[in-house]
Motif scaffolding. Structure first.
Motif, mmCIF file in Angstrom:
data_model
loop_
_atom_site.group_PDB
_atom_site.id
_atom_site.type_symbol
_atom_site.label_atom_id
_atom_site.label_comp_id
_atom_site.label_asym_id
_atom_site.label_seq_id
_atom_site.Cartn_x
_atom_site.Cartn_y
_atom_site.Cartn_z
ATOM 1 N N ILE A 150 17.452 -92.579 120.388
ATOM 2 C CA ILE A 150 16.107 -93.227 120.229
ATOM 3 C C ILE A 150 16.090 -94.126 119.074
ATOM 4 O O ILE A 150 15.510 -94.768 118.911
ATOM 5 C CB ILE A 150 15.021 -92.025 120.425
ATOM 6 N N HIS A 151 16.996 -93.415 118.049
ATOM 7 C CA HIS A 151 16.780 -94.247 116.685
ATOM 8 C C HIS A 151 17.497 -95.584 116.857
ATOM 9 O O HIS A 151 16.817 -96.613 116.352
ATOM 10 C CB HIS A 151 17.374 -93.491 115.450
ATOM 11 N N ALA A 152 18.425 -95.618 117.502
ATOM 12 C CA ALA A 152 19.192 -97.109 117.793
ATOM 13 C C ALA A 152 18.368 -98.035 118.546
ATOM 14 O O ALA A 152 18.338 -98.978 118.190
ATOM 15 C CB ALA A 152 20.572 -96.725 118.085
ATOM 16 N N MET A 153 17.789 -97.103 119.631
ATOM 17 C CA MET A 153 17.079 -98.064 120.652
ATOM 18 C C MET A 153 15.805 -98.703 119.855
ATOM 19 O O MET A 153 15.262 -99.773 120.206
ATOM 20 C CB MET A 153 16.591 -97.128 121.649
ATOM 21 N N ASN A 154 14.953 -97.765 119.128
ATOM 22 C CA ASN A 154 13.733 -98.251 118.558
ATOM 23 C C ASN A 154 14.140 -99.251 117.384
ATOM 24 O O ASN A 154 13.243 -100.079 116.958
ATOM 25 C CB ASN A 154 12.943 -96.955 117.962
ATOM 26 N N SER A 155 15.401 -99.355 116.632
ATOM 27 C CA SER A 155 15.574 -100.193 115.764
ATOM 28 C C SER A 155 15.700 -101.512 116.297
ATOM 29 O O SER A 155 15.168 -102.522 115.882
ATOM 30 C CB SER A 155 16.979 -99.799 115.020
ATOM 31 N N ALA A 156 16.267 -101.584 117.652
ATOM 32 C CA ALA A 156 16.608 -102.657 118.324
ATOM 33 C C ALA A 156 15.030 -103.225 118.738
ATOM 34 O O ALA A 156 14.795 -104.654 118.976
ATOM 35 C CB ALA A 156 17.733 -102.701 119.469
ATOM 36 N N ARG A 157 14.152 -102.365 119.398
ATOM 37 C CA ARG A 157 12.956 -102.814 119.995
ATOM 38 C C ARG A 157 12.032 -103.449 118.708
ATOM 39 O O ARG A 157 11.385 -104.334 118.868
ATOM 40 C CB ARG A 157 12.319 -101.549 120.178
ATOM 41 N N LYS A 158 12.067 -102.905 117.335
ATOM 42 C CA LYS A 158 11.418 -103.346 116.309
ATOM 43 C C LYS A 158 12.002 -104.872 116.047
ATOM 44 O O LYS A 158 10.969 -105.703 115.762
ATOM 45 C CB LYS A 158 11.828 -102.651 115.104
ATOM 46 N N GLN A 159 13.233 -105.131 116.288
ATOM 47 C CA GLN A 159 13.517 -106.483 115.886
ATOM 48 C C GLN A 159 12.864 -107.490 116.902
ATOM 49 O O GLN A 159 12.890 -108.887 116.639
ATOM 50 C CB GLN A 159 15.024 -106.564 115.896
ATOM 51 N N MET A 160 12.725 -106.905 118.033
ATOM 52 C CA MET A 160 12.088 -108.017 119.237
ATOM 53 C C MET A 160 10.704 -108.047 119.333
ATOM 54 O O MET A 160 10.110 -108.614 120.132
ATOM 55 C CB MET A 160 12.742 -107.522 120.439
ATOM 56 N N SER A 161 10.023 -107.323 118.520
ATOM 57 C CA SER A 161 8.509 -107.197 118.706
ATOM 58 C C SER A 161 7.827 -107.789 117.555
ATOM 59 O O SER A 161 8.238 -107.715 116.273
ATOM 60 C CB SER A 161 8.491 -105.686 118.776
ATOM 61 N N ARG A 162 6.442 -108.023 117.852
ATOM 62 C CA ARG A 162 5.720 -108.385 116.841
ATOM 63 C C ARG A 162 4.421 -107.390 116.665
ATOM 64 O O ARG A 162 3.472 -107.459 115.814
ATOM 65 C CB ARG A 162 4.815 -109.685 117.385
ATOM 66 N N ILE A 163 4.704 -106.106 117.190
ATOM 67 C CA ILE A 163 3.766 -105.131 117.109
ATOM 68 C C ILE A 163 4.484 -103.890 116.509
ATOM 69 O O ILE A 163 3.875 -102.666 116.376
ATOM 70 C CB ILE A 163 2.919 -104.870 118.142
ATOM 71 N N LYS A 164 5.718 -103.714 116.579
ATOM 72 C CA LYS A 164 6.632 -102.309 116.118
ATOM 73 C C LYS A 164 6.897 -102.295 114.692
ATOM 74 O O LYS A 164 6.872 -103.557 114.239
ATOM 75 C CB LYS A 164 7.490 -102.388 117.175
ATOM 76 N N GLY A 165 7.080 -101.485 114.394
ATOM 77 C CA GLY A 165 7.923 -101.497 112.870
ATOM 78 C C GLY A 165 6.711 -101.746 111.940
ATOM 79 O O GLY A 165 7.004 -102.122 110.757
ATOM 80 N N GLY A 166 5.290 -101.385 112.076
ATOM 81 C CA GLY A 166 4.495 -101.566 111.208
ATOM 82 C C GLY A 166 3.653 -103.031 111.334
ATOM 83 O O GLY A 166 2.650 -103.235 110.703
ATOM 84 N N LYS A 167 4.387 -103.729 112.224
ATOM 85 C CA LYS A 167 3.828 -105.165 112.399
ATOM 86 C C LYS A 167 2.178 -105.380 112.952
ATOM 87 O O LYS A 167 1.486 -105.941 112.659
ATOM 88 C CB LYS A 167 4.879 -105.905 113.077
ATOM 89 N N LEU A 168 1.818 -104.405 113.733
ATOM 90 C CA LEU A 168 0.719 -104.281 114.276
ATOM 91 C C LEU A 168 -0.340 -104.112 113.384
ATOM 92 O O LEU A 168 -1.388 -104.701 113.449
ATOM 93 C CB LEU A 168 0.636 -103.177 115.443
ATOM 94 N N LEU A 169 -0.164 -102.976 112.620
ATOM 95 C CA LEU A 169 -1.017 -102.754 111.380
ATOM 96 C C LEU A 169 -1.124 -103.729 110.487
ATOM 97 O O LEU A 169 -1.928 -103.956 109.507
ATOM 98 C CB LEU A 169 -0.932 -101.310 110.967
ATOM 99 N N ALA A 170 0.028 -104.593 110.324
ATOM 100 C CA ALA A 170 -0.152 -105.681 109.344
ATOM 101 C C ALA A 170 -1.083 -106.600 109.657
ATOM 102 O O ALA A 170 -1.574 -107.641 108.771
ATOM 103 C CB ALA A 170 1.264 -106.270 109.289
ATOM 104 N N ARG A 171 -1.537 -106.607 110.900
ATOM 105 C CA ARG A 171 -2.609 -107.724 111.257
ATOM 106 C C ARG A 171 -3.983 -107.015 110.930
ATOM 107 O O ARG A 171 -5.068 -107.809 111.022
ATOM 108 C CB ARG A 171 -2.601 -107.993 112.714
ATOM 109 N N PHE A 172 -4.255 -105.756 110.707
ATOM 110 C CA PHE A 172 -5.576 -105.244 110.585
ATOM 111 C C PHE A 172 -5.844 -105.722 109.220
ATOM 112 O O PHE A 172 -5.579 -105.643 108.075
ATOM 113 C CB PHE A 172 -5.290 -103.577 110.623
#
Length: 369
Positions: A150-172
């Motif tokens: 799950i750690h490797a999968m989520n690391s890859a997901r964060k790189q492909m996303s604008r809302i993962k890895g803290g990016k969602l709340l960066a908009r708040f």
């Protein structure tokens, strides 16, 4: 103690201890918060978590993003988006866009209550780098088939996303975020749960109050307590299911064969590498079949392997229950085809619970008489 449904009852006891509604209600009771201006619940346990929050704050706007067929009982006033899991679909993108829009447009004094559970990574996405749905699905399928944890999968997901890895709340741009999370990852890190959709990447410019409200450890403790109440010794209670199923099965089998009578409880999330055209089943069904081979001929061992969310891979079973008598040589071919589900179904061994309202990884519960 030695009834046919003893292990199933223990499993349900563990699940009940970490249900989303109970966990959120307890957290809000123990640590009261100011009335939020918006509630967002995302993940497989989103509906259950949302019900507890809605009961406390019935007038607060509520968005629920969850897996198909997991929204039963949602409040009538809630906005609900159901999407696919484990491989995302069009609704996953719609959900990601909607979550982003709500967070981005909240007012300066706004308070967001964010309820996060496992599955959020696929259920809500806003892709970056020009990726479209086809590209995201292909990448997700590659990750799932690779046996990555799950750690490797989520690391890859964060790189492909604008809302993962803290990016969602960066908009708040509001004043306060309260994140309540159910952990489906090793270490219970908010940065990993849902690929960090409820986390902040750097020091937040707003008041941020995160809390893990349910975990695998809590579920296992509930199982152990139930055993002690009935006078059944608990010989093992470990969170060690973090390896490929083919490596785990011999280790677990040895513990069960050589261990003292009583209950053995293991938690975590195994991995499995799939062939090009896998058959029916998921990691829990495959591990159950491997364990059946390990305990073959042992008349005193019965083992349950199941996902606490009530689903195992792309199936409607949570896992399976096996004993030392179920194995035969045809299981080898089923394992080679990654078709454990078909083999187990033919022998009445599948465990079906339906959606459970939680997701704290997997449990192996074994009884040695």
């Amino acid at each position: 103690m030695q009834t046919e449904h003893f292990l199933e009852t223990l499993f349900q006891t563990g699940v009940a201890a970490v249900r989303g509604d109970a966990a959120v209600a307890k957290a809000l009771e123990q640590t009261p918060i100011q009335t939020p201006h918006q509630i967002i619940a995302v993940g497989k346990a989103a509906t259950a978590m949302a019900l507890a929050a809605h009961a406390r704050f019935p007038d607060t706007p509520l968005l629920i993003v969850t897996k198909y067929d997991h929204a039963d009982g949602a409040p009538a006033s809630a906005e609900v988006i159901e999407a696919a899991h484990p491989v995302l679909d069009d609704n996953s993108l719609r959900a990601g866009a909607r979550i982003g829009e709500i967070v981005r447009t909240m007012g300066k004094g706004g308070h967001l209550l964010l309820l996060v559970s496992g599955g959020a990574s696929a259920l809500a996405e806003d892709p970056s780098g020009g990726l479209n749905l086809a590209g995201l699905k292909a990448r997700a399928e590659q990750l799932l088939a690779s046996g990555a944890d799950i750690h490797a999968m989520n690391s890859a997901r964060k790189q492909m996303s604008r809302i993962k890895g803290g990016k969602l709340l960066a908009r708040f741009k509001g004043a306060q975020v309260t994140t309540l999370a159910i952990s489906d990852v090793e270490g219970d890190s908010l940065a990993v749960i849902g690929s960090g959709i409820g986390d902040v990447a750097t020091e937040a410019p707003f008041a941020f109050s995160p809390q893990i409200v349910a975990s695998n450890a809590i579920a296992r403790a509930a199982v152990a307590d139930a055993c002690k109440t009935q006078g059944v010794p608990v010989q093992t209670n470990d969170e060690t299911l973090y390896d490929d199923i083919h490596a785990l099965a011999p280790r677990l089998g040895a513990i069960l064969r050589d261990g003292a009578p009583g209950v053995h409880v293991f938690g975590g999330e195994p991995t499995v590498v799939l062939p090009e055209n896998p058959g029916r089943g998921g990691r829990n069904q495959a591990l159950a079949l491997l364990l059946a081979r390990e305990i073959a001929g042992c008349g005193d061992i019965r083992t349950l392997v199941a996902g606490t969310d009530g689903t195992d891979g792309p199936t409607d079973a949570a896992g399976a229950v096996v004993d030392g008598q179920i194995w035969d040589a045809s299981g080898e071919e089923a394992l080679a085809r990654a078709d454990a589900g078909t083999w187990l179904a033919a022998r009445g061994a599948l465990l079906k619970t339906g959606p459970t309202g939680t997701n704290v990884m997997d449990l192996v519960i074994a009884l040695k008489y």
